[in-house]
Design a protein around this motif. Structure first.
Motif, PDB file in Angstrom:
ATOM      1  N   GLU A   1       0.831  -1.210   0.000  1.00  0.00           N
ATOM      2  CA  GLU A   1       0.000   0.000   0.000  1.00  0.00           C
ATOM      3  C   GLU A   1       0.869   1.265   0.000  1.00  0.00           C
ATOM      4  O   GLU A   1       0.617   2.211  -0.749  1.00  0.00           O
ATOM      5  CB  GLU A   1      -0.871  -0.004   1.263  1.00  0.00           C
ATOM      6  N   VAL A   2       1.888   1.271   0.858  1.00  0.00           N
ATOM      7  CA  VAL A   2       2.778   2.426   0.985  1.00  0.00           C
ATOM      8  C   VAL A   2       3.558   2.652  -0.315  1.00  0.00           C
ATOM      9  O   VAL A   2       3.720   3.788  -0.761  1.00  0.00           O
ATOM     10  CB  VAL A   2       3.730   2.248   2.193  1.00  0.00           C
ATOM     11  N   VAL A   3       4.016   1.566  -0.934  1.00  0.00           N
ATOM     12  CA  VAL A   3       4.750   1.667  -2.204  1.00  0.00           C
ATOM     13  C   VAL A   3       3.885   2.357  -3.255  1.00  0.00           C
ATOM     14  O   VAL A   3       4.347   3.248  -3.970  1.00  0.00           O
ATOM     15  CB  VAL A   3       5.203   0.266  -2.681  1.00  0.00           C
ATOM     16  N   GLY A   4       2.627   1.973  -3.316  1.00  0.00           N
ATOM     17  CA  GLY A   4       1.708   2.610  -4.272  1.00  0.00           C
ATOM     18  C   GLY A   4       1.421   4.052  -3.927  1.00  0.00           C
ATOM     19  O   GLY A   4       1.442   4.926  -4.801  1.00  0.00           O
ATOM     20  N   ARG A   5       1.166   4.314  -2.653  1.00  0.00           N
ATOM     21  CA  ARG A   5       0.830   5.673  -2.219  1.00  0.00           C
ATOM     22  C   ARG A   5       1.973   6.650  -2.473  1.00  0.00           C
ATOM     23  O   ARG A   5       1.767   7.777  -2.898  1.00  0.00           O
ATOM     24  CB  ARG A   5       0.467   5.668  -0.738  1.00  0.00           C
ATOM     25  N   TYR A   6       3.213   6.214  -2.193  1.00  0.00           N
ATOM     26  CA  TYR A   6       4.364   7.106  -2.327  1.00  0.00           C
ATOM     27  C   TYR A   6       5.102   6.940  -3.659  1.00  0.00           C
ATOM     28  O   TYR A   6       6.106   7.595  -3.892  1.00  0.00           O
ATOM     29  CB  TYR A   6       5.335   6.901  -1.159  1.00  0.00           C
ATOM     30  N   GLN A   7       4.599   6.055  -4.520  1.00  0.00           N
ATOM     31  CA  GLN A   7       5.185   5.808  -5.846  1.00  0.00           C
ATOM     32  C   GLN A   7       6.682   5.500  -5.754  1.00  0.00           C
ATOM     33  O   GLN A   7       7.516   6.139  -6.399  1.00  0.00           O
ATOM     34  CB  GLN A   7       4.924   6.991  -6.776  1.00  0.00           C
ATOM     35  N   LEU A   8       7.006   4.490  -4.960  1.00  0.00           N
ATOM     36  CA  LEU A   8       8.400   4.134  -4.735  1.00  0.00           C
ATOM     37  C   LEU A   8       8.948   3.279  -5.871  1.00  0.00           C
ATOM     38  O   LEU A   8       8.226   2.511  -6.496  1.00  0.00           O
ATOM     39  CB  LEU A   8       8.542   3.385  -3.407  1.00  0.00           C
ATOM     40  N   HIS A   9      10.233   3.411  -6.119  1.00  0.00           N
ATOM     41  CA  HIS A   9      10.943   2.641  -7.131  1.00  0.00           C
ATOM     42  C   HIS A   9      11.363   1.291  -6.551  1.00  0.00           C
ATOM     43  O   HIS A   9      11.334   1.096  -5.332  1.00  0.00           O
ATOM     44  CB  HIS A   9      12.162   3.422  -7.620  1.00  0.00           C
TER      45      HIS A   9
ATOM     46  N   GLY B   1      14.286  -0.160  -5.947  1.00  0.00           N
ATOM     47  CA  GLY B   1      15.331  -0.132  -4.921  1.00  0.00           C
ATOM     48  C   GLY B   1      14.810   0.348  -3.583  1.00  0.00           C
ATOM     49  O   GLY B   1      15.123  -0.218  -2.536  1.00  0.00           O
ATOM     50  N   GLU B   2      14.015   1.403  -3.609  1.00  0.00           N
ATOM     51  CA  GLU B   2      13.421   1.930  -2.365  1.00  0.00           C
ATOM     52  C   GLU B   2      12.495   0.888  -1.749  1.00  0.00           C
ATOM     53  O   GLU B   2      12.497   0.692  -0.529  1.00  0.00           O
ATOM     54  CB  GLU B   2      12.649   3.211  -2.672  1.00  0.00           C
ATOM     55  N   THR B   3      11.738   0.217  -2.599  1.00  0.00           N
ATOM     56  CA  THR B   3      10.828  -0.826  -2.131  1.00  0.00           C
ATOM     57  C   THR B   3      11.612  -1.965  -1.491  1.00  0.00           C
ATOM     58  O   THR B   3      11.263  -2.433  -0.401  1.00  0.00           O
ATOM     59  CB  THR B   3       9.965  -1.354  -3.301  1.00  0.00           C
ATOM     60  N   ALA B   4      12.689  -2.403  -2.152  1.00  0.00           N
ATOM     61  CA  ALA B   4      13.509  -3.488  -1.607  1.00  0.00           C
ATOM     62  C   ALA B   4      14.134  -3.098  -0.277  1.00  0.00           C
ATOM     63  O   ALA B   4      14.179  -3.910   0.662  1.00  0.00           O
ATOM     64  CB  ALA B   4      14.593  -3.885  -2.611  1.00  0.00           C
ATOM     65  N   ALA B   5      14.602  -1.863  -0.172  1.00  0.00           N
ATOM     66  CA  ALA B   5      15.224  -1.412   1.072  1.00  0.00           C
ATOM     67  C   ALA B   5      14.209  -1.388   2.209  1.00  0.00           C
ATOM     68  O   ALA B   5      14.491  -1.863   3.316  1.00  0.00           O
ATOM     69  CB  ALA B   5      15.859  -0.035   0.884  1.00  0.00           C
ATOM     70  N   LEU B   6      13.026  -0.871   1.944  1.00  0.00           N
ATOM     71  CA  LEU B   6      12.002  -0.841   2.995  1.00  0.00           C
ATOM     72  C   LEU B   6      11.485  -2.242   3.310  1.00  0.00           C
ATOM     73  O   LEU B   6      11.185  -2.547   4.474  1.00  0.00           O
ATOM     74  CB  LEU B   6      10.866   0.099   2.603  1.00  0.00           C
TER      75      LEU B   6
ATOM     76  N   ALA C   1      15.272  -2.822  11.128  1.00  0.00           N
ATOM     77  CA  ALA C   1      16.212  -1.721  10.905  1.00  0.00           C
ATOM     78  C   ALA C   1      15.753  -0.541  11.749  1.00  0.00           C
ATOM     79  O   ALA C   1      14.558  -0.352  11.962  1.00  0.00           O
ATOM     80  CB  ALA C   1      16.264  -1.325   9.433  1.00  0.00           C
ATOM     81  N   GLN C   2      16.708   0.226  12.223  1.00  0.00           N
ATOM     82  CA  GLN C   2      16.379   1.438  12.962  1.00  0.00           C
ATOM     83  C   GLN C   2      16.532   2.684  12.097  1.00  0.00           C
ATOM     84  O   GLN C   2      16.011   3.729  12.435  1.00  0.00           O
ATOM     85  CB  GLN C   2      17.280   1.577  14.203  1.00  0.00           C
ATOM     86  N   LEU C   3      17.258   2.565  10.993  1.00  0.00           N
ATOM     87  CA  LEU C   3      17.553   3.741  10.179  1.00  0.00           C
ATOM     88  C   LEU C   3      17.465   3.396   8.693  1.00  0.00           C
ATOM     89  O   LEU C   3      18.003   2.380   8.254  1.00  0.00           O
ATOM     90  CB  LEU C   3      18.960   4.267  10.499  1.00  0.00           C
ATOM     91  N   PHE C   4      16.787   4.252   7.935  1.00  0.00           N
ATOM     92  CA  PHE C   4      16.667   4.138   6.487  1.00  0.00           C
ATOM     93  C   PHE C   4      17.365   5.349   5.896  1.00  0.00           C
ATOM     94  O   PHE C   4      17.066   6.484   6.270  1.00  0.00           O
ATOM     95  CB  PHE C   4      15.178   4.115   6.103  1.00  0.00           C
ATOM     96  N   VAL C   5      18.307   5.126   4.978  1.00  0.00           N
ATOM     97  CA  VAL C   5      19.094   6.223   4.403  1.00  0.00           C
ATOM     98  C   VAL C   5      18.770   6.340   2.919  1.00  0.00           C
ATOM     99  O   VAL C   5      19.044   5.433   2.135  1.00  0.00           O
ATOM    100  CB  VAL C   5      20.604   5.995   4.618  1.00  0.00           C
ATOM    101  N   SER C   6      18.170   7.471   2.541  1.00  0.00           N
ATOM    102  CA  SER C   6      17.746   7.700   1.163  1.00  0.00           C
ATOM    103  C   SER C   6      17.744   9.195   0.884  1.00  0.00           C
ATOM    104  O   SER C   6      17.481   9.997   1.774  1.00  0.00           O
ATOM    105  CB  SER C   6      16.335   7.143   0.949  1.00  0.00           C
ATOM    106  N   ASP C   7      17.996   9.545  -0.369  1.00  0.00           N
ATOM    107  CA  ASP C   7      17.907  10.948  -0.772  1.00  0.00           C
ATOM    108  C   ASP C   7      16.579  11.264  -1.439  1.00  0.00           C
ATOM    109  O   ASP C   7      16.347  12.396  -1.847  1.00  0.00           O
ATOM    110  CB  ASP C   7      19.066  11.311  -1.713  1.00  0.00           C
ATOM    111  N   ASP C   8      15.721  10.296  -1.547  1.00  0.00           N
ATOM    112  CA  ASP C   8      14.418  10.509  -2.166  1.00  0.00           C
ATOM    113  C   ASP C   8      13.418  10.933  -1.086  1.00  0.00           C
ATOM    114  O   ASP C   8      13.177  10.187  -0.132  1.00  0.00           O
ATOM    115  CB  ASP C   8      13.951   9.224  -2.854  1.00  0.00           C
ATOM    116  N   ALA C   9      12.852  12.110  -1.250  1.00  0.00           N
ATOM    117  CA  ALA C   9      11.933  12.648  -0.236  1.00  0.00           C
ATOM    118  C   ALA C   9      10.719  11.747  -0.023  1.00  0.00           C
ATOM    119  O   ALA C   9      10.296  11.520   1.116  1.00  0.00           O
ATOM    120  CB  ALA C   9      11.485  14.059  -0.623  1.00  0.00           C
ATOM    121  N   ARG C  10      10.162  11.217  -1.110  1.00  0.00           N
ATOM    122  CA  ARG C  10       8.991  10.333  -0.977  1.00  0.00           C
ATOM    123  C   ARG C  10       9.352   9.061  -0.220  1.00  0.00           C
ATOM    124  O   ARG C  10       8.582   8.584   0.608  1.00  0.00           O
ATOM    125  CB  ARG C  10       8.406   9.990  -2.345  1.00  0.00           C
ATOM    126  N   ALA C  11      10.510   8.517  -0.508  1.00  0.00           N
ATOM    127  CA  ALA C  11      10.943   7.295   0.181  1.00  0.00           C
ATOM    128  C   ALA C  11      11.153   7.561   1.668  1.00  0.00           C
ATOM    129  O   ALA C  11      10.789   6.731   2.513  1.00  0.00           O
ATOM    130  CB  ALA C  11      12.215   6.746  -0.455  1.00  0.00           C
TER     131      ALA C  11
END
Length: 164
Positions: free
Chosen positions: A71-79, A81-86, A94-104
């Motif tokens: 649901e979140v992947v669709g709502r935020y239109q994640l790619h 790689g972002e989907t795999a990381a989440l 995980a306690q920390l997610f590191v990304s430069d994509d604001a939506r992610a």
């Protein structure tokens, strides 16, 4: 990070951008790093040779993701790689997610993960004493010049001010 090791999952952007300013080593201070294969592939596509530098942190993409994450992947239109990381963060913790994509990062926050981007990695390196104030400022100023990260001047000014 006190006594407990923090689990950190990475998206491609910070790997690419930190490598472009020769600062990939700053990631080590974040905790135990995990890079899903699809993230490593994406980083390698944009920055040939970088996967060899992060080889020890590469993990298989998760086989499954929860209904909530779908649901979140669709709502935020994640790619992918972002989907795999989440998905990795969700399946293995995980306690920390590191990304430069604001939506992610918004999606990660919605899923209750703390998230930072490349500038946050540099700021964290200053806070832990890995970088001096001057070195942190220098690296932040290099981002819009030597990396492909789009940095709004106003945001850069805010982060630089926090270091003063």
């Amino acid at each position: 990070m006190a006594d407990e090791v923090r689990i950190c999952v990475l998206d491609a952007g910070p790997i690419i951008h930190l490598d472009q300013i020769e600062s990939l080593d700053l990631l080590r201070d974040l905790g135990k790093l995990f890079v899903p294969e699809s993230v490593a592939w994406e980083a390698e596509k944009h920055r040939p040779g970088v996967s060899a530098k992060i080889r020890e942190h590469i993990v298989a993409d998760p086989d499954t993701i929860s209904r909530e994450l779908v649901e979140v992947v669709g709502r935020y239109q994640l790619h992918p790689g972002e989907t795999a990381a989440l998905a990795w963060a969700e399946n293995f913790g995980a306690q920390l997610f590191v990304s430069d994509d604001a939506r992610a990062r918004e999606a990660a926050t919605y899923l209750r993960y703390r998230s930072i981007g490349t500038m946050g990695v540099i700021e964290a390196a200053f806070k832990t004493g890995t970088l001096s104030r001057d070195a942190a400022i220098e690296r932040l100023k290099l981002l819009p010049v030597r990396s492909t990260l789009f940095v709004k001047p106003a945001l850069l000014a805010i982060v630089l001010e926090r270091l003063r």
